[in-house]
Scaffold this motif. Structure first.
Motif, mmCIF file in Angstrom:
data_model
loop_
_atom_site.group_PDB
_atom_site.id
_atom_site.type_symbol
_atom_site.label_atom_id
_atom_site.label_comp_id
_atom_site.label_asym_id
_atom_site.label_seq_id
_atom_site.Cartn_x
_atom_site.Cartn_y
_atom_site.Cartn_z
ATOM 1 N N HIS A 253 0.822 -1.210 0.000
ATOM 2 C CA HIS A 253 0.000 0.000 0.000
ATOM 3 C C HIS A 253 0.857 1.262 0.000
ATOM 4 O O HIS A 253 0.450 2.307 -0.510
ATOM 5 C CB HIS A 253 -1.012 -0.020 1.146
ATOM 6 C CG HIS A 253 -0.496 0.373 2.491
ATOM 7 N ND1 HIS A 253 -0.559 1.663 2.952
ATOM 8 C CD2 HIS A 253 0.056 -0.361 3.490
ATOM 9 C CE1 HIS A 253 -0.073 1.725 4.186
ATOM 10 N NE2 HIS A 253 0.313 0.512 4.521
ATOM 11 N N MET A 254 2.078 1.167 0.530
ATOM 12 C CA MET A 254 2.964 2.328 0.462
ATOM 13 C C MET A 254 3.383 2.608 -0.984
ATOM 14 O O MET A 254 3.405 3.754 -1.434
ATOM 15 C CB MET A 254 4.194 2.081 1.335
ATOM 16 C CG MET A 254 3.894 2.075 2.834
ATOM 17 S SD MET A 254 3.363 3.686 3.434
ATOM 18 C CE MET A 254 4.866 4.611 3.258
ATOM 19 N N LEU A 255 3.720 1.537 -1.734
ATOM 20 C CA LEU A 255 4.085 1.709 -3.142
ATOM 21 C C LEU A 255 2.906 2.249 -3.930
ATOM 22 O O LEU A 255 3.058 3.153 -4.769
ATOM 23 C CB LEU A 255 4.557 0.380 -3.724
ATOM 24 C CG LEU A 255 4.949 0.388 -5.208
ATOM 25 C CD1 LEU A 255 6.063 1.395 -5.464
ATOM 26 C CD2 LEU A 255 5.376 -1.009 -5.653
ATOM 27 N N ALA A 256 1.711 1.717 -3.668
ATOM 28 C CA ALA A 256 0.520 2.183 -4.383
ATOM 29 C C ALA A 256 0.267 3.662 -4.110
ATOM 30 O O ALA A 256 0.001 4.443 -5.031
ATOM 31 C CB ALA A 256 -0.694 1.358 -3.967
ATOM 32 N N THR A 257 0.381 4.058 -2.851
ATOM 33 C CA THR A 257 0.136 5.448 -2.478
ATOM 34 C C THR A 257 1.093 6.380 -3.215
ATOM 35 O O THR A 257 0.694 7.431 -3.726
ATOM 36 C CB THR A 257 0.299 5.627 -0.958
ATOM 37 O OG1 THR A 257 -0.588 4.732 -0.288
ATOM 38 C CG2 THR A 257 -0.044 7.038 -0.528
ATOM 39 N N ARG A 258 2.339 5.972 -3.309
ATOM 40 C CA ARG A 258 3.325 6.811 -4.009
ATOM 41 C C ARG A 258 3.124 6.769 -5.525
ATOM 42 O O ARG A 258 3.340 7.776 -6.211
ATOM 43 C CB ARG A 258 4.739 6.371 -3.630
ATOM 44 C CG ARG A 258 5.114 6.705 -2.191
ATOM 45 C CD ARG A 258 6.600 6.499 -1.951
ATOM 46 N NE ARG A 258 6.952 5.101 -1.957
ATOM 47 C CZ ARG A 258 7.072 4.338 -0.865
ATOM 48 N NH1 ARG A 258 6.834 4.867 0.333
ATOM 49 N NH2 ARG A 258 7.428 3.074 -0.965
ATOM 50 N N LEU A 259 2.713 5.627 -6.053
ATOM 51 C CA LEU A 259 2.463 5.515 -7.494
ATOM 52 C C LEU A 259 1.422 6.529 -7.945
ATOM 53 O O LEU A 259 1.537 7.128 -9.018
ATOM 54 C CB LEU A 259 1.990 4.094 -7.830
ATOM 55 C CG LEU A 259 1.610 3.811 -9.288
ATOM 56 C CD1 LEU A 259 2.822 3.948 -10.201
ATOM 57 C CD2 LEU A 259 0.996 2.422 -9.419
ATOM 58 N N TYR A 260 0.396 6.736 -7.122
ATOM 59 C CA TYR A 260 -0.674 7.673 -7.468
ATOM 60 C C TYR A 260 -0.364 9.090 -6.999
ATOM 61 O O TYR A 260 -1.197 9.976 -7.137
ATOM 62 C CB TYR A 260 -1.997 7.209 -6.850
ATOM 63 C CG TYR A 260 -2.290 5.748 -7.066
ATOM 64 C CD1 TYR A 260 -2.052 5.140 -8.300
ATOM 65 C CD2 TYR A 260 -2.786 4.960 -6.029
ATOM 66 C CE1 TYR A 260 -2.301 3.792 -8.490
ATOM 67 C CE2 TYR A 260 -3.042 3.609 -6.216
ATOM 68 C CZ TYR A 260 -2.794 3.030 -7.441
ATOM 69 O OH TYR A 260 -3.032 1.693 -7.611
#
Length: 358
Positions: free
Chosen positions: A222-229
């Motif tokens: 979820h940290m990677l996803a948050t940064r991706l967006y």
């Protein structure tokens, strides 16, 4: 020397918003093939139209489109620094409609309008309602939606103020749904490649589909996803800021759960090749790293698309849970004072519309 403190952006607090306020969000985002690869790595989505260039072209697209939810997240992420940087939680959605497909190389930009304000009785925060629109480089609408989010006040107050709650749009009507291809091409070979023989006519209103599989969320996911967006909300990525909060942990971005539920829904809805609308939705309870997400869907409506005999729409209700396989369980309490309220294991209740070959 200039006062550098004035250059720091601390985000808007509840009292900074006013009805009719229009916000142009910073940092347009060009979509790349890498974004698609990361999105697939995060959720494991297997829908053929957003996994294979050849399948997408055979279906009727000029080339493989970006997953509709990846487009949604990129548009959503642009709004966070102005709308929900100081949020407690994102609460829900209504009237979401997808427009033209997004392709690698396209650039998305987002604007929002404040359409409602509801101060909470605690005096510490309030709900902000916004209508956001994401467009591509040609000004064509990619997605538009209403959402509401609980935002902290800069300082607690006893002067609560009046609520101005907007009339939220209902389900998106068939005539307003956009089919992203002029003519859908579908044959027996594509049924095999899609992973399911079930098409629009094989589903019945009231039918419930247990998507069976579960997916555990890791902190890194979820940290990677948050940064991706480029979602900068403190509640998702700043553990230092969260450690003294009531919860004490980083919350998983609610859109992450939507994408997990959509990916899980492949088992039972493999031919739902894209999402056309998000009619309504609630993030019912918080989700954290370590939780395992399951999902099931109910067919709410089977929609004839005007002037089309190649494609139909299914309006679905997908419920996602944490650490509780779905099967036939109640998602709201049936007895006592909590009757009608979501059970603590329910994390998402989403009403949305998908397109499917006939």
């Amino acid at each position: 020397m200039a006062d550098t403190a004035s250059k720091n952006a601390t985000g808007n607090f509840y009292e900074d918003f006013e009805i009719g306020q229009r916000i142009v969000h910073a940092t347009p985002r060009t979509v790349t093939e890498g974004d698609i690869a990361l999105y697939t790595g995060l959720y494991g989505s297997r829908f053929a139209a957003t996994s294979a260039e050849t399948y997408a072209r055979d279906l009727g697209y000029p080339r493989m489109p970006v997953d509709a939810l990846l487009a949604f997240h990129l548009v959503f992420g642009k709004s966070v620094p102005d709308i929900s940087l100081n949020a407690v939680a994102n609460l829900g959605y209504a009237g979401g409609r997808f427009g033209v497909p997004l392709y690698p190389g396209d650039t998305v930009s987002t604007t929002s309008e404040v359409i409602g304000l509801k101060p909470n009785s605690s005096g510490k925060n309030g709900n902000v309602y916004v209508r956001s629109i994401g467009v591509n480089q040609d000004g064509e609408t990619v997605v538009e939606y209403v959402r509401w989010v609980m935002v902290n006040r800069r300082a607690a107050t006893d002067e609560i103020g009046e609520a101005q709650i907007p009339d939220l749009p209902g389900a998106v009507a068939a005539e307003h749904l956009v089919v992203p291809v002029d003519r859908l091409s579908y044959d027996d070979r594509m049924v095999e490649l899609s992973g399911s023989p079930y098409l629009w006519g094989d589903y019945e209103v009231g039918e419930k589909i247990d998507h069976v599989d579960g997916m555990t969320i890791e902190e890194s996911d979820h940290m990677l996803a948050t940064r991706l967006y480029q979602n900068t909300a403190k509640v998702h990525f700043n553990q230092f800021a969260q450690k003294d909060s009531r919860i004490g942990r980083r919350l998983v971005y609610g859109g992450h759960i939507i994408s997990l539920a959509r990916a899980l829904s492949f088992n039972g809805l493999a031919n739902a090749f894209t999402i056309a609308a998000i009619n309504a939705g609630s993030h019912c309870n918080p989700t954290f790293a370590g939780d395992t997400i399951h999902a099931w869907s109910e067919v709410l409506e089977r929609i004839q698309m005007p002037g089309r005999d190649d494609v139909g729409a299914l309006r679905l209700r997908t419920v996602a849970t944490k650490d509780l396989p779905c099967g036939e369980f109640p998602y709201t309490a049936t007895e006592g004072e909590k009757a009608g309220k979501y059970l603590p294991n329910v994390v998402l209740d989403l009403d949305y519309t998908v397109l499917m070959p006939r």
